[in-house]
Design an enzyme around this catalytic site. Structure first.
Site, short mmCIF file in Angstrom:
data_model
loop_
_atom_site.label_atom_id
_atom_site.label_comp_id
_atom_site.label_asym_id
_atom_site.label_seq_id
_atom_site.Cartn_x
_atom_site.Cartn_y
_atom_site.Cartn_z
N LYS A 17 -0.31 -2.67 -15.81
CA LYS A 17 -0.76 -1.46 -16.50
C LYS A 17 -1.13 -1.87 -17.93
O LYS A 17 -0.37 -2.57 -18.59
CB LYS A 17 0.40 -0.46 -16.50
CG LYS A 17 0.12 0.81 -17.25
CD LYS A 17 1.38 1.68 -17.28
CE LYS A 17 1.12 3.03 -17.91
NZ LYS A 17 2.35 3.85 -17.97
N SER B 219 1.09 8.09 -15.90
CA SER B 219 0.05 7.33 -16.55
C SER B 219 -0.24 5.98 -15.89
O SER B 219 -1.24 5.36 -16.24
CB SER B 219 0.40 7.12 -18.03
OG SER B 219 1.60 6.43 -18.18
N SER C 99 5.69 8.42 -15.54
CA SER C 99 4.49 7.58 -15.44
C SER C 99 4.51 6.50 -14.36
O SER C 99 3.46 5.98 -14.01
CB SER C 99 4.21 6.91 -16.77
OG SER C 99 3.87 7.88 -17.72
#
Ligand SMILES: *[C@@H]1O[C@H](CO)[C@@H](O)[C@H](O)[C@H]1NC(C)=O
Ligand SMILES: *[C@@H]1O[C@H](CO)[C@@H](O)[C@H](O)[C@H]1NC(C)=O
Length: 522
Positions: free
Chosen positions: A126, A201, A225
């Site tokens: 990420k 996220s 997330s």
């Protein structure tokens, strides 16, 4: 429930009711692309692929090449990749193959794989977790072009275990949102149905993993997330107990002393067996705190469950399929010998107030209205919102929404904040005591399966199911338990502090009972 929260909730439900047909229509008219079928290799676990390299079934170069090709094949449909390092990854794989060859000749291959359990296995990161040399603008226009100079601490540990990073993947602006879309790198699609969001996220990671384009992910969770994209994309995601896996290098990082209690870095995987493998690696010298090597006996487990935080009208109800999945999981664990308890945590009905009060008590939460060229100047929220209609927007809608919550505190009066913060502490104590060292709590991850792009605003109340457990500092795993139409269904498994091993054991058991991750239909 606080009057302000009630009013906001009712307004959001009304908007949801009015706009839902429009979202439906927009997605019905959109393209119907599907990801192409994977090769059998793309379905295998990280542990299994590490074994394949170790046993000489394939070279690291073959493995890395296969996953690069898969990313190239699916990314035009997903838009999950922010930046790639394929050439470097292939060069590193070649060097790994040379080292393995040499170790074999010298009879030292056991040694090298013991030191580096993921030797030669590719993975993805990420963007916010920082991979040296790669973009770290995290969807923020004003940071366009910025690059990480060092690896995030957990990324470094995974690399030290021999794994090879391929790319960094998309997030909402500064991870402030639950849909992966931003003004810099655009919108990421859900591989199960591209008119839907993979969540956020860590949505870029969720999308790639779900169609076999990543072996495993390094991701982060501050308010759902990891768990939300894992749930929306039908893979496993574990938010660990805070303070064990190092979070250095994460973007954003707040100076508030409570930030490391809320933000955790953790793994997302296609197979449950990879979770403990990665937790041990990502924890570095702290790994003993997870006690993952202690066996868990499902027969001696206590299982509590709730299908909904509250049935109060202002909050979105939980989708019937998810309620049923929570009950089915509890029943199945009961059949496996666990003691299913009827005890409920009534205080969860105040999840919104508790989460907002504790979370937004943090200092230096990024102020999205601050003018980056002149920090003393505040921009007008209204003007920033209008720019989304007339053009020239510099802040994503989700980030502006986040600032709106920060500024209004959802109309929870200031003097009630400390009251709710105290109640959050009491709830943590109560759950910790009730679950002890042998209890888990089954709960939804969100109110529904993945929703359509941009529906997050009217569905925001669903995040109360994940955010509270960041605020309480409890470990939680998102576990896929089937499909609802084309979209994955998931449940959340929560345990007491440092009892991550219980979440993992239950995730493994539910994978056996419900089939775990399934590749999207093609
Ligand atoms: C994402 O945005 C960055 C700007 O910082 C750019 O360098 C990169 O190429 C973009 N990625 C993609 C896949 O468009
Ligand atoms: C161990 O955990 C502490 C926080 O409890 C953290 O500051 C530290 O970086 C961790 N150490 C390692 C080696 O991961």
């Amino acid at each position: 429930m606080e009057v302000g929260v009630r009013i906001v909730g009712v307004i959001l439900r009304l908007i949801n009711f009015l706009l839902h047909p429009l979202f439906w229509l927009a997605s019905a008219r959109g393209p119907k692309l599907r990801v192409p079928p994977p090769k059998p290799l793309h379905l295998r676990s990280a542990a299994d692929l590490a074994r394949a390299v170790r046993d000489g079934e394939m070279t690291s170069q073959e493995l890395v090449t296969a996953f690069i090709e898969r990313v190239k094949e699916v990314n035009p449909i997903l838009n999950a990749v922010v930046g790639e390092r394929y050439a470097s990854a292939l060069a590193e794989a070649k060097e790994v193959d040379r080292q393995i060859e040499e170790a074999r000749r010298n009879g030292k291959s056991q040694e090298i794989f013991q030191k580096k359990p993921l030797l030669g296995v590719p993975f993805t990161v990420k963007e916010s977790c920082s991979l040296a040399g790669m973009s770290n603008s995290v969807g923020c226009l004003e940071n366009a072009g910025s690059r990480a100079t060092t690896d995030g601490a957990a990324v470094r540990l995974v690399k030290e275990a021999g794994a090879i990073p391929l790319l960094v993947s998309n997030t909402p602006e500064l991870c402030l949102g639950w849909e992966t879309t931003n003004l810099l790198n655009g919108t990421t699609n859900n591989p199960y149905c591209i008119s839907h969001t993979p969540g956020g996220s860590s949505g870029g990671e969720g999308a790639l993993l779900a169609c076999g384009a990543s072996v495993f992910s390094v991701a982060s969770d501050i308010a759902g997330s990891i768990r939300l994209p894992a749930a929306f994309c039908g893979v496993f995601g574990h938010k660990p107990t805070p303070g064990i896996i190092p979070i250095e290098g994460h973007i954003p990082t707040l100076n508030d002393e409570n930030y490391p209690k809320f933000l955790t870095v953790g793994p997302m995987t296609r197979k449950a067996e990879d979770l403990p493998l990665l937790l041990n690696i990502m924890a570095g010298e702290n790994r003993s705190k997870f006690r993952l090597d202690e066996p868990v006996d499902i027969n001696k487990l206590k299982v509590l469950y709730m299908t909904e935080a509250t049935d109060a009208m202002p909050l979105l109800p939980v989708h019937g399929g998810i309620k049923q999945a929570v009950r089915a999981a509890a029943r199945y664990l009961g059949e496996c010998g666990a003691a299913v308890s009827q005890e409920k945590f009534e205080e969860l009905e105040n999840s919104v107030e508790l989460s907002i009060s504790v979370f937004f008590s943090m200092k230096d939460i990024p102020n999205m209205l601050q003018d980056p060229t002149n920090p003393k100047r505040q921009r007008s929220l209204l003007v920033e919102l209008l720019k989304h209609i007339v053009g020239g927007a510099t802040r994503s809608l989700q980030a502006l929404g986040f600032t709106l919550i920060d500024k209004t505190n959802l109309f929870i009066p200031q003097h009630r904040r400390s009251h709710y913060c105290e109640r959050a502490d009491k709830l943590k104590e109560h759950i910790t005591r009730t679950l002890g060292t042998d209890g888990v709590f089954l709960y939804p991850v969100f109110t529904g399966p993945a929703h359509r792009h941009h529906e997050v605003f009217s569905r925001a109340s669903g995040v109360l199911y994940t955010m509270l457990f960041n605020v309480l500092g409890l470990p939680a795993t998102a576990v896929p338990v089937g499909l609802c139409g084309d979209l994955p269904l998931a449940i959340q498994v929560i345990a007491g502090p440092n009892q991550d091993r219980l979440c993992i054991a239950v995730a493994k058991q539910l994978e056996i009972g419900f089939g775990g991750w399934r590749h999207p239909r093609h």
